[in-house]
Structure formats: C-alpha cells, structure tokens
Write an enzyme that holds these catalytic residues in place. Structure first.
Site, PDB file in Angstrom:
ATOM      1  N   HIS A  68      33.285  43.237  41.583  1.00 33.40           N
ATOM      2  CA  HIS A  68      34.513  42.599  41.212  1.00 33.40           C
ATOM      3  C   HIS A  68      34.562  41.074  41.327  1.00 33.40           C
ATOM      4  O   HIS A  68      35.082  40.272  40.416  1.00 33.40           O
ATOM      5  CB  HIS A  68      35.270  43.257  42.564  1.00 33.40           C
ATOM      6  CG  HIS A  68      36.806  42.708  42.498  1.00 33.40           C
ATOM      7  ND1 HIS A  68      37.895  43.948  42.311  1.00 33.40           N
ATOM      8  CD2 HIS A  68      37.421  41.532  42.829  1.00 33.40           C
ATOM      9  CE1 HIS A  68      39.117  43.015  42.523  1.00 33.40           C
ATOM     10  NE2 HIS A  68      38.562  41.821  42.756  1.00 33.40           N
ATOM     11  N   GLU A  69      33.865  40.363  42.405  1.00 29.46           N
ATOM     12  CA  GLU A  69      33.936  39.090  42.460  1.00 29.46           C
ATOM     13  C   GLU A  69      32.973  38.278  41.104  1.00 29.46           C
ATOM     14  O   GLU A  69      33.477  37.237  40.630  1.00 29.46           O
ATOM     15  CB  GLU A  69      33.100  38.470  43.664  1.00 29.46           C
ATOM     16  CG  GLU A  69      34.075  38.955  44.763  1.00 29.46           C
ATOM     17  CD  GLU A  69      35.417  38.096  44.933  1.00 29.46           C
ATOM     18  OE1 GLU A  69      35.714  37.276  44.229  1.00 29.46           O
ATOM     19  OE2 GLU A  69      36.270  38.848  45.241  1.00 29.46           O
ATOM     20  N   HIS A  72      35.576  37.948  38.357  1.00 29.48           N
ATOM     21  CA  HIS A  72      36.287  36.543  38.355  1.00 29.48           C
ATOM     22  C   HIS A  72      35.528  35.444  37.771  1.00 29.48           C
ATOM     23  O   HIS A  72      35.903  34.511  37.170  1.00 29.48           O
ATOM     24  CB  HIS A  72      36.848  36.247  39.719  1.00 29.48           C
ATOM     25  CG  HIS A  72      37.691  37.286  40.179  1.00 29.48           C
ATOM     26  ND1 HIS A  72      39.084  37.634  39.635  1.00 29.48           N
ATOM     27  CD2 HIS A  72      37.804  38.052  41.457  1.00 29.48           C
ATOM     28  CE1 HIS A  72      39.673  38.317  40.346  1.00 29.48           C
ATOM     29  NE2 HIS A  72      38.948  38.625  41.288  1.00 29.48           N
ATOM     30  N   ASP A 170      44.529  39.098  43.992  1.00 30.36           N
ATOM     31  CA  ASP A 170      44.796  38.601  42.618  1.00 30.36           C
ATOM     32  C   ASP A 170      46.085  38.767  42.010  1.00 30.36           C
ATOM     33  O   ASP A 170      46.414  37.903  40.960  1.00 30.36           O
ATOM     34  CB  ASP A 170      43.731  39.651  41.853  1.00 30.36           C
ATOM     35  CG  ASP A 170      42.280  39.457  42.146  1.00 30.36           C
ATOM     36  OD1 ASP A 170      42.095  38.233  42.614  1.00 30.36           O
ATOM     37  OD2 ASP A 170      41.500  40.622  42.208  1.00 30.36           O
TER      38      ASP A 170
END
Length: 363
Positions: A68-69, A72, A170
């Site tokens: 997930h990170e 980004h 987010d």
C-alpha cells in the site's frame, strides 16, 4: 537506542521496522487465533497450526500494508519526490517523503495509489478464492482459503478506511487536492483539516456509546489533521524567506578538547543549548544539551566535548529557503542547523528562529 531497524529496500527505498511493529505482531496473531471463522482460525487443529496460520496471516497483512505504501511512493517518485524510507509501525505503514506534490492532480493520484493497491490485492485474493473453490469445492474448507479470505476482506476494508476524508488518511489528501483546484493550497489544507476534525469529533462521540476503539482512532485523526494544517501553513509561509534572512550570524563555538563540565558552564553563561565544535578553522561537529544531560556529574571533568559531539553534521546553505530548513529539521527531528557555505560556517539556525519568524508573519 534506535526505534527503527532497516530490513531491506524496495524500488530503491529503505524499508524499516519500528519497534512498535514488533509489539503489535503477537497481538494481531493472538486476535486471529481466537476469532472464529471467517475472521480467524479458532477451532483449527492442531493448536500449533492455529498459531502458525495466525502468525503467517499477520505477517502477510503487513506485507500488504507495505505494498500500500509502495503504491504511494511509486507515484511520488514518478513526480520527482524523494522517498526517505517506508516504516512499518503500530498503526500500519508510513512513507517518509521529502514533500507532498503541490499540484492538485499529482497529489490526487499519489493519495489514491495506496487505496488502489489495497483494493487490487483484496479483489485478486477474493477472486482467486472464488475461482479455485468453484473448480475444486473442497478448497473452500481449507485453511489457505480462510487465510486468503481474511486478507482479501481486510485489504478492502483498509482501502475504504483510507478513503475517509480526513487527515492523516489518504482521503484527507484527496479532499485537499479537490479543494486546491478551487483555492489556495493553504486554504485548501485548512478546509480539509477542519473537515477531518469535525469527522474525528463525530467518530469520537459515536465511539463513546458504541465502541471505545473509535475514540482512539478519532484522537489519532484529530491530531493528524491539526499537525497537517500547522506544518503545511508553516512550510508555505516560510517559502518567502531565505535562511540568510533569519539565521544568527555571530555564532558562538566551542573547541573539541574542553571538558563537559566546562561546556555546561559555557552553556549556562551564554544561554544557548547547542554549539558548533570548531578546531582552528575546521568544523568538527555539533554538541547540544541533549549530549551532556546523560553524563554523570562525576564524569563531566574527564569527558571531553570530542567524546560526545555529533560528527554527522546536518547543515543547510544560506541560500536555501526557510521552508527547506524547516523540512530538514522536521525529517531529522533536530532543533538547530548549521549554515555552511563552501565548507565554511557562516551561521546557525534554530527552530526558535523559525517560530519567531512565523509569529511575526502572523501579526
């Protein structure tokens, strides 16, 4: 003592484990082991298999958070933003970025990338379970099916949770990007942060009557929204000024061969808590009150400044903006920076200098 430990790199980005991650790992494993299906492995025999599956599911869950990170970070890097590291900690993961893109469309894509990765992982795992169980009905009764179902469900929930329109999730950045297309970046941040605070208060009130855990999450959201609003305002206002405009030019320094006792007296007399260490014309390091406070009084006469000073000097140029200096201080969690030009010390800049400038700007 280090609070984070590097375990490797992905896409050239260092990946670290925070000590809180090591504390939460067995807690998550325990939760999975005592919960009944479809959200846990209670009833799985033998018991050692229950624990093994619970621990493996916990580890894979944090791998999903890491991905997930990375979502980004991958988009941020494509826009030229430097990623210092990704750290896995108590509440999940966090990407340490040089700065958030100011262009609304860029921030929107970057903010949505993380939840998108979580949705993709969730849909793939649940979809794979559905296809395989349709072809092999017995598969639906296996522990692997249950583990992928748990991970798929949590990733969908994680994606949805991160889309809540409140910092530091987010969704708060998505909301700011939407506002920023219609107003200044500071005002957009303020509106998005205010919405997040209202959301946090409502969540806290709901948690007061239904689930105490929501109160903790609400506090986390409220603090995150406040910090984002404050740090963004400071960064943008300080962009108008240069380090040379607000630094202290007449820098007091100390030599490396004086004792800590002499240094303590020097600090008391001059009312500053940090000094560059200079020998001749050469900058050797920096020493602060933090460096001496753990030295026992009886040892201060025998301990020299050179024994305790920080040799890894973090500095800025006088031509850098005050905003850049603030970011360097924040990222490195330090209170002062040496100002260096052509390897020569020309000044010192403290967090107090920046805050004083901010107070004058707000008057």
């Amino acid at each position: 003592m280090k609070s984070s430990f590097k375990i490797g790199s992905l896409l050239g980005i260092p990946v670290k484990l925070h000590i809180t991650f090591l504390l939460i790992l067995p807690v998550f494993a325990l939760v999975f082991s005592i919960n009944e299906p479809p959200l846990g492995f209670a009833g799985t025999t033998p018991l050692i298999l229950n624990y093994a599956l619970s621990l493996l599911t916990t580890i894979l869950l944090f791998v999903c958070i890491l991905l997930h990170e990375l979502g980004h970070s991958y988009i941020a890097k494509s826009y030229g933003v430097e990623i210092k590291d990704i750290t896995l900690l108590l509440f999940g993961g966090v990407s340490s970025m040089e700065e958030i893109p100011r262009e609304p469309s860029q921030e929107l894509r970057m903010a949505f990338a993380g939840p998108f990765v979580s949705f993709v992982i969730g849909v793939v795992l649940l979809g794979m379970n559905f296809i395989v169980s349709s072809l092999i009905p017995e598969y639906a009764d296996t522990s692997i099916y249950l583990m992928f179902s748990i991970l798929g469900f949590i990733n969908i929930v994680l994606g949805l949770f991160n889309l809540l329109p409140a910092f530091p999730m987010d969704g708060g950045r998505l909301l700011r990007a939407w506002y920023a297309k219609r107003m200044s970046y500071i005002k957009a941040t303020h509106y998005a942060a205010s919405f997040g605070k209202i959301f946090a208060v409502m969540m806290g009130l709901f948690g007061l009557f239904f689930n105490p855990w929501l109160i903790l999450i609400a506090l986390f959201v409220y603090i995150g929204a406040s910090e984002e609003d404050k740090s963004t305002t400071i960064s943008i206002l300080l962009e108008k000024y240069y380090v040379r405009d607000i630094m202290t030019q007449d820098v007091l320094s100390v030599p490396p061969d004086i004792s800590v006792e002499e240094l303590a007296k020097f600090m008391f007399e001059n009312k500053h808590l940090g000094y560059p260490v200079i020998q001749g014309n050469s900058l050797k390091g920096i020493v602060t009150f933090t460096d001496i406070r753990n030295i026992l009084p009886n040892d201060r006469f025998a301990t020299l400044v050179s024994d305790i000073m920080t040799r890894d000097i973090i500095s800025v140029s006088p031509d850098d903006t005050a905003s850049d200096a603030f970011k360097v201080m924040t990222i490195n969690n330090i209170g002062r920076l040496l100002v260096v030009r052509d390897d020569e010390l020309v000044g010192i800049l403290s967090r107090s200098d920046l805050m004083r400038t901010m107070m004058l700007l707000n008057e």
